[in-house]
Design an enzyme around this catalytic site. Structure first.
Site, mmCIF file in Angstrom:
data_model
loop_
_atom_site.group_PDB
_atom_site.id
_atom_site.type_symbol
_atom_site.label_atom_id
_atom_site.label_comp_id
_atom_site.label_asym_id
_atom_site.label_seq_id
_atom_site.Cartn_x
_atom_site.Cartn_y
_atom_site.Cartn_z
ATOM 1 N N GLN A 103 10.306 63.436 1.285
ATOM 2 C CA GLN A 103 10.357 65.085 2.021
ATOM 3 C C GLN A 103 9.750 64.503 3.460
ATOM 4 O OE1 GLN A 103 6.709 65.068 3.719
ATOM 5 N NE2 GLN A 103 6.153 63.395 2.687
ATOM 6 N N SER B 296 5.034 65.552 7.615
ATOM 7 C CA SER B 296 3.852 64.505 8.800
ATOM 8 C C SER B 296 5.002 63.592 9.956
ATOM 9 C CB SER B 296 2.976 63.651 7.773
ATOM 10 O OG SER B 296 2.333 64.582 6.772
ATOM 11 N N GLU C 3 2.633 72.571 -4.312
ATOM 12 C CA GLU C 3 2.843 70.456 -4.069
ATOM 13 C C GLU C 3 1.313 70.030 -4.783
ATOM 14 O OE1 GLU C 3 3.221 69.121 -0.332
ATOM 15 O OE2 GLU C 3 2.804 66.834 -1.335
ATOM 16 N N ASN D 77 -8.194 65.944 0.683
ATOM 17 C CA ASN D 77 -9.289 67.207 0.328
ATOM 18 C C ASN D 77 -10.025 67.827 0.162
ATOM 19 O OD1 ASN D 77 -7.687 65.953 -2.195
ATOM 20 N ND2 ASN D 77 -10.163 65.240 -3.498
#
Lengths: 389, 328
Positions: A125, A128, A244, A370
């Site tokens: 992937q 970012s 995801e 988170n």
């Protein structure tokens, strides 16, 4: 705790268990985050795929079994209970494939999915960028229109699996003049060995070169490798991000199996008078069970016509914190032996607890931190007002 | 699939919720705490009409049950509205008497089902030497070892941290039954009590979260709603996570009890510790985010906050529950 499985589901479980018993390697493969381990895990993908166990929930034409989500959960439980190897194909299977099923063309599915299922092509992937992590919409890499396709320019980073993988997928800014940051993005697939691609592996906290930064210098991508419409990349990608964070990244079988191993370790090693440690073991067991049941309830809701949206953020925070607590408890049970990592001769479980602990520490960071997940929960599930981050 | 409640069960919850909202339950709670049990008894009758107590009573004694899943659904609503009185004790007394299967069962169970009898049950072996609200009960059962007696007097009442709960050691009385069946029935009753208490905790936690979410949307500081502050949001997100993951454990425990599954004790313990801790954490968060106004007894919020800790520790402390999870 088997709540309501049909005879057919029980038979599916038995079939999976029998196959895994016969095929799971007796000694663990080398870490998939090393060159040698990557190759060994790619071979394991081929073994899985040969008997159509690599992508059980996919349609049969692409190498799957057309299994329901419920059966996928059952398979995953058996997979982790059997101590089977980690999945080197997981970025492709869990992130790219759902996007192709939802937004891809028939041609793309036929071209991409079978070689993904077999492990022949391993996907990385490429989301970012150096200045674009939690605020993904701020990404700067560009896709510039050219004859028959696009030219990619810029830099991607923290690209999981990219050190050894074959191809990658990610978002690029195709319309720099779009009114808002998340508009004018395009979702593209590209080969990691193409002209203009430089892959620089980055050593992780655990020393493994498993992720990398990618430098893209006029990398040509044909139109057929655009997923969805140009400029619609954000919408296409967001369906993937939910996958995801939700079920597919960390299926409950992983944690119920780890809690089982933790309980075994506690019974073997613990001082019975240490009730504080006992309570932490019990909490890990209870939380793994809660996560499992929550997953089954979620799958039941989907089967009844519902969908999972922002709820996937509840999963993400829960499993990532559970994973750390579980491994920390194991290290406390092990004492000085807990430090021995990754194949150490004296280490219980070949050092898997220490290695797993280091890996667990990444959980609250990747797939959307988170902090961002808690914002999503507060704003979308509790209806609290948006504020400055 | 049984991982979720069905339409009928969800409708039952909704109807209890609206009934308890319409009945002005906070006033009954305050009256109960002040020693006036009449409004609470009136509420009790409404709950009986809705079938709540009949869920714990078998059909042969005029009940509908035993139906642990529906009991969990009902007690979640009782917790959401902080209903006072020995509600848990009454349904667990029914579970106890049902297992004894003698004259006492025939005498008391139809009365429990119809709401005429409020019964308290004291099982020191399950954790506490005190009976809840024995002074407000029509009968108090005390089990010691393999003997059960019908207490003669409530005993001196002692205050609880939650003013709507009163505790006493019931005195004297006549022996109702004796033998191994008593101990077995008591163990079963303790599971039912733990399940119902876990459900109450979950409902209590949800009420605390809902009220706090509403409050932080309205309360402003520095010119904006405090609900827009990340520190506030994250605390409430954690409260929701804890409650959401307690829910399926409760459901699963109720199913395990309904099936008489071997692992039911561990399942009930897992639900009890998780729901109890989640509700207590919700109470801490509710208090913190309400600030000083949350620390007053004038605000109804106090009725929920003060119940969270006693429910967390009643019918199986977290430590006892954790030990039971690992014993299986």
């Amino acid at each position: 705790m088997d709540l309501d499985f049909t005879a057919a589901e029980d038979a599916f479980r038995a079939e999976a268990r029998a196959w895994l018993t016969a095929h799971v390697p007796h000694t663990p493969l080398p870490s998939l985050e090393t060159e040698e381990g990557f190759a060994a895990h790619r071979e394991w993908e081929g073994t899985l795929s040969a008997d159509r166990w690599s992508v059980v929930s996919w349609p049969e034409e692409y190498g799957g079994r057309g299994a329901s989500l419920l059966r996928w959960l059952i398979f995953e439980e058996e997979y982790f209970a059997a101590g089977a190897p980690g999945r080197v194909s997981q970025n492709g299977i869990n992130l790219l494939a759902p996007t192709l099923f939802e937004h891809g063309t028939d041609e793309q599915r036929a071209r991409v999915l079978p070689s993904m299922a077999s492990g022949e092509v391993i996907w990385a992937q490429a989301w970012s960028e150096p200045e674009s992590g939690s605020d993904l919409a701020s990404l700067r890499s560009t896709a510039v229109r050219t004859d028959g396709g696009w030219l990619l320019r810029g830099q991607k980073t923290w690209s999981s699996r990219a050190a050894f993988a074959d191809r990658a997928f990610g978002l690029f800014r195709s319309d720099p003049d779009a009114a808002k940051p998340h508009q004018g993005l395009t979702y593209l697939m590209f080969p990691l060995d193409a002209d203009g691609v430089t892959v620089r592996p980055i050593g992780r906290l655990d020393g493994k070169p498993a992720f990398a930064e990618l430098f893209l210098d006029d990398v040509f991508v044909p139109d057929e490798d655009v997923i969805g419409a140009p400029g619609q990349g954000w919408r296409v990608a967001m369906s993937t991000a939910g996958n995801e964070r939700g079920l597919t990244l960390r299926s409950p079988g992983r944690f119920t199996a780890a809690a089982e191993r933790l309980t075994g370790l506690w019974r073997e090693t613990a001082d019975p008078s240490d009730t504080a440690l006992r309570d932490r073991v019990a909490d890990a067991v209870v939380k793994a069970r809660a996560y499992r049941l929550f997953a089954y309830a979620g799958v039941s809701r989907i089967a009844a016509g519902g969908s999972i949206g922002a709820e996937s953020s509840l999963n993400k925070v829960f499993w990532s914190e559970l994973d750390i607590a579980l491994h920390e408890t194991a290290l406390d049970l092990l004492g000085p032996l807990g430090e021995l990592s990754d194949g150490a001769a004296d280490a219980p479980a070949h050092g898997g607890w220490a290695e797993g602990h280091t890996f667990s520490l990444a959980g609250p960071i990747y797939a959307g931190t988170n902090e961002i997940q808690r914002d999503i929960i507060a704003e979308r599930l509790l209806g609290l007002p948006k504020g400055r981050r | 699939m049984r991982f979720l409640l069905d339409d009928e069960q969800r409708e039952f919850a909704r109807s209890l919720d609206s009934m308890l909202t319409a009945a002005d339950t906070p006033t009954a709670v305050r009256a109960w705490a002040a020693g006036d049990t009449a409004p609470g008894r009136a509420l009790w009758s409404r709950l009986a009409e809705a079938g709540v107590f009949a869920l714990a009573v078998p059909e042969r004694h005029d009940g509908l049950g035993p139906l642990p899943v529906e009991l969990a659904v009902a007690f979640t609503e009782l917790g959401r509205h902080a209903v006072p009185g020995p509600v848990v004790e009454t349904v667990s007394a029914a579970a106890f008497l049902d297992r004894l299967d003698d004259a006492a069962a025939a005498a008391w169970l139809p009365q429990i089902a119809s709401g005429k009898a409020v019964v308290s049950l004291c099982l020191p072996a399950a954790g506490s030497p005190y009976a809840l609200d024995p002074d407000a009960a029509d009968a108090v059962l005390v089990v010691e070892g393999d003997t059960v007696r019908l207490a003669e007097t409530a005993g001196p009442v002692q205050p609880s941290a939650d003013p709507a709960r009163r505790l006493a050691r019931p005195l004297g009385g006549t022996v109702l039954a004796q033998g191994p069946a008593v101990a077995a029935a008591a163990a079963h009753a303790a599971e039912v009590a733990a399940l119902a208490t876990a459900a109450q905790s979950l409902g209590l936690g949800r009420a605390l979260l809902d009220r706090t979410v509403e409050y932080v949307k309205q309360r402003t500081q520095f010119g904006v709603a405090i609900g827009s502050f990340q520190a506030v949001k994250h605390r409430l997100a954690d409260t929701l996570i804890a409650l959401e993951f307690a829910q399926p454990l409760l459901h699963s425990a109720a199913l395990a009890l309904a099936e008489g599954a071997d692992h039911r004790s561990a399942e009930v313990a897992a639900a009890k510790v998780t729901a109890g801790e989640a509700a207590y954490a919700a109470a801490r968060t509710a208090l913190q985010l309400h600030g000083a106004v949350g620390y007053t007894e004038e605000l109804d919020l106090a009725l929920w906050i003060r119940k969270a800790r006693p429910l967390r520790d009643a019918w199986g402390t977290p430590a006892a529950c954790r030990a039971r999870v690992l014993a299986s």
